[in-house]
Write a protein that holds these residues in place. Structure first.
Motif, mmCIF file in Angstrom:
data_model
loop_
_atom_site.group_PDB
_atom_site.id
_atom_site.type_symbol
_atom_site.label_atom_id
_atom_site.label_comp_id
_atom_site.label_asym_id
_atom_site.label_seq_id
_atom_site.Cartn_x
_atom_site.Cartn_y
_atom_site.Cartn_z
ATOM 1 N N UNK A 1 9.316 24.419 66.354
ATOM 2 C CA UNK A 1 10.207 23.840 65.351
ATOM 3 C C UNK A 1 9.686 23.937 63.921
ATOM 4 N N UNK A 2 8.378 23.764 63.668
ATOM 5 C CA UNK A 2 7.924 23.801 62.267
ATOM 6 C C UNK A 2 8.194 25.123 61.556
ATOM 7 N N UNK A 3 8.383 26.200 62.314
ATOM 8 C CA UNK A 3 8.580 27.500 61.687
ATOM 9 C C UNK A 3 10.022 27.726 61.241
ATOM 10 N N UNK A 4 10.968 27.011 61.845
ATOM 11 C CA UNK A 4 12.373 27.315 61.614
ATOM 12 C C UNK A 4 12.908 26.689 60.332
ATOM 13 N N UNK A 5 13.745 27.442 59.642
ATOM 14 C CA UNK A 5 14.446 26.929 58.470
ATOM 15 C C UNK A 5 15.894 26.668 58.883
ATOM 16 N N UNK A 6 16.296 25.408 58.888
ATOM 17 C CA UNK A 6 17.632 25.065 59.369
ATOM 18 C C UNK A 6 18.671 25.092 58.248
ATOM 19 N N UNK A 7 18.238 24.930 56.998
ATOM 20 C CA UNK A 7 19.137 25.091 55.867
ATOM 21 C C UNK A 7 18.807 26.449 55.254
ATOM 22 N N UNK A 8 19.638 27.440 55.531
ATOM 23 C CA UNK A 8 19.345 28.827 55.165
ATOM 24 C C UNK A 8 19.489 29.039 53.662
ATOM 25 N N UNK A 9 18.440 29.536 52.993
ATOM 26 C CA UNK A 9 18.561 29.853 51.568
ATOM 27 C C UNK A 9 19.613 30.943 51.344
ATOM 28 N N UNK A 10 20.501 30.705 50.391
ATOM 29 C CA UNK A 10 21.609 31.633 50.142
ATOM 30 C C UNK A 10 21.868 31.706 48.644
ATOM 31 N N UNK A 11 21.971 32.935 48.125
ATOM 32 C CA UNK A 11 22.261 33.141 46.710
ATOM 33 C C UNK A 11 23.448 34.087 46.584
ATOM 34 N N UNK A 12 24.337 33.772 45.654
ATOM 35 C CA UNK A 12 25.505 34.625 45.415
ATOM 36 C C UNK A 12 25.693 34.812 43.915
ATOM 37 N N UNK A 13 25.982 36.066 43.526
ATOM 38 C CA UNK A 13 26.202 36.398 42.124
ATOM 39 C C UNK A 13 27.476 37.236 42.045
ATOM 40 N N UNK A 14 28.485 36.726 41.349
ATOM 41 C CA UNK A 14 29.784 37.404 41.283
ATOM 42 C C UNK A 14 30.196 37.676 39.842
ATOM 43 N N UNK A 15 30.814 38.819 39.626
ATOM 44 C CA UNK A 15 31.433 39.139 38.336
ATOM 45 C C UNK A 15 32.806 39.748 38.620
ATOM 46 N N UNK A 16 33.813 39.296 37.880
ATOM 47 C CA UNK A 16 35.154 39.883 37.987
ATOM 48 C C UNK A 16 35.753 39.960 36.589
ATOM 49 N N UNK A 17 36.365 41.085 36.291
ATOM 50 C CA UNK A 17 37.020 41.244 34.990
ATOM 51 C C UNK A 17 38.250 42.131 35.151
ATOM 52 N N UNK A 18 39.253 41.855 34.348
ATOM 53 C CA UNK A 18 40.439 42.711 34.344
ATOM 54 C C UNK A 18 41.046 42.705 32.939
ATOM 55 N N UNK A 19 41.782 43.770 32.648
ATOM 56 C CA UNK A 19 42.416 43.867 31.345
ATOM 57 C C UNK A 19 43.570 44.860 31.364
ATOM 58 N N UNK A 20 44.451 44.738 30.393
ATOM 59 C CA UNK A 20 45.557 45.675 30.269
ATOM 60 C C UNK A 20 45.929 45.831 28.793
ATOM 61 N N UNK A 21 46.497 46.992 28.480
ATOM 62 C CA UNK A 21 46.863 47.274 27.085
ATOM 63 C C UNK A 21 48.141 48.105 27.075
ATOM 64 N N UNK A 22 49.106 47.648 26.300
ATOM 65 C CA UNK A 22 50.374 48.366 26.179
ATOM 66 C C UNK A 22 50.259 49.416 25.073
ATOM 67 N N UNK A 23 50.211 50.680 25.500
ATOM 68 C CA UNK A 23 50.161 51.775 24.531
ATOM 69 C C UNK A 23 51.474 51.880 23.780
ATOM 70 N N UNK A 24 52.540 51.694 24.526
ATOM 71 C CA UNK A 24 53.892 51.702 23.936
ATOM 72 C C UNK A 24 54.764 50.809 24.794
ATOM 73 N N UNK A 25 56.037 50.732 24.439
ATOM 74 C CA UNK A 25 56.945 49.912 25.249
ATOM 75 C C UNK A 25 57.123 50.479 26.643
ATOM 76 N N UNK A 26 56.791 51.784 26.820
ATOM 77 C CA UNK A 26 57.039 52.428 28.107
ATOM 78 C C UNK A 26 55.771 52.660 28.924
ATOM 79 N N UNK A 27 54.592 52.531 28.313
ATOM 80 C CA UNK A 27 53.349 52.838 29.023
ATOM 81 C C UNK A 27 52.328 51.717 28.819
ATOM 82 N N UNK A 28 51.735 51.295 29.927
ATOM 83 C CA UNK A 28 50.681 50.268 29.891
ATOM 84 C C UNK A 28 49.491 50.775 30.716
ATOM 85 N N UNK A 29 48.292 50.679 30.165
ATOM 86 C CA UNK A 29 47.096 51.012 30.942
ATOM 87 C C UNK A 29 46.444 49.703 31.392
#
Length: 238
Positions: A1-29
């Motif tokens: 038992x002394x060797x076991x880790x019952x609360x598991x170390x866990x690390x998370x790193x997240x990045x999210x990005x989004x964007x849009x741009x209207x070149x004209x009334x008819x086209x959007x990137x």
């Protein structure tokens, strides 16, 4: 038992990005990207041989005389016969203890089940690291007031890296159990170290532990590239 880790170390790193741009009334990137990295560390009780079979020579320098006699006295007769037939006679057993090697006529060996935890190796340590990224870029617009178009491309990768330490190999137990002396194994492998499988905790030296264990790294990598084009909308009929 002394060797076991019952609360598991866990690390998370997240990045999210989004964007849009209207070149004209008819086209959007537009574009969007995501990145995620997860790391998990585990520590559990030491490894060992848990019910694996090994062949042991009766002249093994670490084999206690009491255990050797038990191996020799093992009853090989069937239960139905009601007889007792030892694996080896007392004389054969005594002669086998002094054999010099496989070429000796008195040489004997037995195959047994080995249950031996190896705390001398240390706890089993595992690290799991998962990395994911995905990126998409596209353009969309209208052909008519009721029909739209959309063109995009995307690329992503995922990688899973698993590293484990201090796990013992059953093949190493089998190789180290066949030894005529305390310095070399019968296999002739120069890296092999005869191991004292029969002593109390602490009887396995650092050199023995190093031979029994091995570290391992596994990498699984996946990539995905996509190209997509769609036309959608109301065509005016069904």
């Amino acid at each position: 038992n002394p060797f076991n880790v019952f609360q598991t170390p866990f690390k998370r790193f997240n990045i999210f990005a989004q964007g849009n741009y209207e070149i004209s009334d008819a086209v959007e990137v537009y574009t969007r990207g995501m990145f995620s990295k997860n790391t998990v560390d585990t520590i559990i009780a030491p490894s060992g041989s848990f019910g694996g079979t090994v062949t042991v020579n009766l002249n093994n320098p670490y084999l206690p005389a009491t255990l050797r006699n038990q191996f020799c006295a093992f009853n090989t007769a069937t239960a139905a016969s009601g007889l007792y037939t030892p694996r080896f006679s007392t004389a054969e057993c005594a002669a086998a203890a002094t054999a010099t090697g496989r070429t000796d006529v008195n040489y004997r060996e037995v195959t047994v089940t080995l249950n031996r935890r190896t705390p001398e190796v240390g706890p089993r340590i595992s690290n799991y690291q998962t990395t994911i990224f995905d990126y998409r870029v596209g353009a969309r617009g209208g052909i008519t007031d009721s029909i739209d178009w959309d063109l995009s491309g995307a690329y992503g990768e995922s990688e899973n890296l698993q590293t484990i330490k201090n796990y013992t190999l059953q093949s190493r137990f089998r190789e180290a159990a066949l030894a005529n002396n305390t310095t070399s194994c019968q296999s002739g492998n120069a890296a092999c170290v005869p191991v004292n499988l029969f002593g109390p905790e602490g009887s396995i030296s650092p050199a023995m532990a190093a031979f029994l264990s091995a570290d391992s790294t596994t990498i699984v990598r996946t990539t995905l590239a996509q190209a997509r084009g769609t036309i959608s909308g109301d065509a005016g009929f069904a």
